[in-house]
Design a protein around this motif. Structure first.
Motif, short mmCIF file in Angstrom:
data_model
loop_
_atom_site.label_atom_id
_atom_site.label_comp_id
_atom_site.label_asym_id
_atom_site.label_seq_id
_atom_site.Cartn_x
_atom_site.Cartn_y
_atom_site.Cartn_z
N MET A 127 0.79 -0.96 0.30
CA MET A 127 0.52 -0.03 -0.09
C MET A 127 0.75 1.34 -0.70
O MET A 127 1.67 1.11 0.82
N ILE A 128 0.76 2.20 -0.98
CA ILE A 128 0.98 3.59 -0.97
C ILE A 128 0.81 4.29 0.07
O ILE A 128 -1.45 4.06 -0.49
N GLY A 129 0.41 5.16 0.56
CA GLY A 129 -0.13 6.35 1.64
C GLY A 129 0.43 7.46 1.60
O GLY A 129 1.65 8.39 1.68
N ASN A 130 -0.20 8.16 2.35
CA ASN A 130 0.02 10.07 2.33
C ASN A 130 0.47 10.60 1.38
O ASN A 130 0.94 11.47 1.54
N SER A 143 2.19 16.01 -7.71
CA SER A 143 2.32 15.68 -6.49
C SER A 143 3.13 16.69 -5.38
O SER A 143 3.91 16.84 -5.36
N SER A 144 2.03 17.60 -4.33
CA SER A 144 2.42 18.03 -3.84
C SER A 144 2.95 17.46 -2.56
O SER A 144 2.89 17.94 -1.29
N SER A 145 2.83 16.18 -1.71
CA SER A 145 2.83 15.24 -1.11
C SER A 145 4.70 15.01 -0.84
O SER A 145 5.11 15.36 -0.95
N THR A 146 4.67 15.14 0.42
CA THR A 146 6.07 15.25 1.17
C THR A 146 6.03 13.86 2.34
O THR A 146 7.54 14.01 2.50
N ASN A 147 4.98 13.62 2.53
CA ASN A 147 5.33 12.36 3.18
C ASN A 147 4.74 10.77 2.81
O ASN A 147 4.13 9.99 3.97
N VAL A 148 5.08 10.54 1.62
CA VAL A 148 4.72 9.70 1.29
C VAL A 148 5.17 8.23 2.14
O VAL A 148 6.30 8.52 2.91
N THR A 149 4.63 7.49 2.16
CA THR A 149 4.40 6.06 2.74
C THR A 149 4.39 4.56 1.96
O THR A 149 3.88 4.88 1.16
N ILE A 150 5.28 3.60 2.12
CA ILE A 150 4.83 2.15 1.35
C ILE A 150 4.77 1.55 2.67
O ILE A 150 6.00 1.23 3.13
N GLU A 151 3.76 0.44 3.06
CA GLU A 151 4.02 -0.64 3.58
C GLU A 151 3.44 -1.95 3.22
O GLU A 151 2.75 -1.68 1.86
N LEU A 152 4.79 -3.14 3.21
CA LEU A 152 5.07 -3.81 2.89
C LEU A 152 4.07 -5.18 3.53
O LEU A 152 4.31 -4.47 4.88
N GLY A 153 3.54 -6.10 3.30
CA GLY A 153 3.27 -7.32 4.35
C GLY A 153 2.96 -8.54 3.69
O GLY A 153 2.84 -8.69 2.47
N ARG A 170 13.58 3.13 -0.28
CA ARG A 170 14.40 4.72 0.62
C ARG A 170 14.54 5.75 0.37
O ARG A 170 15.01 6.66 1.35
N PRO A 171 15.76 5.01 -0.26
CA PRO A 171 16.36 6.20 -0.60
C PRO A 171 16.31 7.56 -1.52
O PRO A 171 16.33 8.43 -1.80
N SER A 172 14.37 7.45 -1.76
CA SER A 172 14.03 8.57 -2.42
C SER A 172 13.57 9.15 -1.65
O SER A 172 13.07 10.49 -2.08
N GLY A 173 13.29 9.27 -0.52
CA GLY A 173 12.68 10.04 0.80
C GLY A 173 11.31 9.45 1.21
O GLY A 173 10.47 9.15 2.27
N ILE A 174 11.16 8.08 0.40
CA ILE A 174 9.64 7.49 1.05
C ILE A 174 9.94 6.93 2.44
O ILE A 174 10.68 5.52 2.07
N VAL A 175 9.04 7.26 2.76
CA VAL A 175 8.92 5.87 4.80
C VAL A 175 8.63 4.45 4.27
O VAL A 175 7.19 4.47 3.94
N VAL A 176 9.37 3.49 4.14
CA VAL A 176 9.28 2.18 4.16
C VAL A 176 8.81 1.67 5.37
O VAL A 176 9.64 1.10 5.81
#
Length: 304
Positions: A127-130, A143-153, A170-176
């Motif tokens: 899932m990609i969020g925020n 995209s104006s989003s700065t706190n993008v997240t990805i969750e994996l399971g 992760r190196p892109s700045g996405i919090v995974v």
């Protein structure tokens, strides 16, 4: 020490989310293959993929672009719309080998069972969020989003393998983050998304406008209660208050891709999000009066 072998990564779908993922992987130093329909593939192959984003910056990504995969890949991300998923699968089938991991980044829940039936152990829940992302035009994502997240399971893929995939982004700045169960990944996003998508698509209002309206505020709270009960039946403990607190942090200007689709008289992912929630609630015998109401209001907006 031997140099770490780079993973072969492909993304199916050059829309807003697919384009953003390609940009993120490119920024992170990955070589990415983008799978697209013929007209779009030729355009992006010629001009590149334009990104104007707060997190990744402004850039032109130049992935390899193909209409169909012809050799196997380590990781395949799927970022089509739910209603485009089934016909698009033929474009990636030849890219799936014994060790391929498939990560769908679609909204909703029912696509996961479909993909698992088709590809079994290869499928990870993602899932990609925020994120708010749109196609400004074909081949250009904003995209104006700065706190993008990805969750994996996953219950079939090791945590180590998931962490290796997380490290690609992760190196892109996405919090995974890597979660212990697939259900947690699904409901961490879907609980909030289904409420926001339903409310904004049914009303045609921004979140700020909804906050000023007592009737819509009441509907929002009732939706949060209904969806929290469905999530709990799926084994994920989340309360309506938690969902509402998450929504409180969001800006007044917020709307959703589903609301934008409905504004254009496009049913988009209405069934994939709202319909799927209603069917899931029915499975558990949970009342879903407010979601029914929203679904009906969305249909009326589409008909008008």
């Amino acid at each position: 020490m031997a140099e770490k072998v780079k993973k072969r990564v492909a993304v199916l779908g050059p829309g807003a989310i697919g384009g953003f993922l390609v940009g993120a992987l490119t920024k992170a130093g990955c070589e990415v293959t983008l799978v697209a329909r013929p007209g779009t593939a030729s355009q992006i192959a010629k001009n590149g993929l334009c990104l104007k984003t707060a997190l990744l910056g402004d850039m032109v990504a130049r992935p390899q672009v193909v209409e169909n995969l012809e050799s196997t890949f380590d990781v395949i991300g799927i970022a089509t719309k739910a209603n485009d998923l089934i016909p698009a699968l033929s474009q990636i089938r030849a890219g799936i080998g014994e060790g391929t991991i498939i990560i769908p980044f679609l909204n909703g829940i029912e696509h996961i069972a479909l993909l698992k039936k088709e590809f079994g152990k290869h499928v990870v829940v993602g899932m990609i969020g925020n994120i708010v992302a749109e196609k400004e035009r074909e081949g250009c994502v904003v995209s104006s989003s700065t706190n993008v997240t990805i969750e994996l399971g996953s219950e079939s893929i090791s945590q180590r393998a998931l962490e290796e995939i997380a490290d690609l982004f992760r190196p892109s700045g996405i919090v995974v983050s890597v979660e212990e169960t697939e259900a947690k990944v699904i409901w961490h996003k879907l609980a909030r998304l289904s409420v926001l998508a339903g409310i904004t698509a049914a009303s045609g209002k921004t979140l700020g406008e909804l906050r000023k309206d007592s009737l819509w505020n009441s509907r929002l709270e009732e939706c949060a209660r209904e969806i929290a009960e469905v999530a709990r039946k799926d084994g994920v403990e989340i309360s309506a208050d938690e969902i509402l607190k998450q929504i409180e942090t969001l800006p007044d200007s917020l709307t959703t891709s589903l609301a934008r689709d409905v504004e254009r008289a496009d049913a988009g992912e209405v069934d994939a999000i709202l319909g799927a929630v209603i069917r899931r609630a029915d499975t558990y015998g949970i009342a879903h009066k407010t979601f029914d109401e929203l679904f009906s209001l969305v249909r009326k907006r589409l008909e008008s």
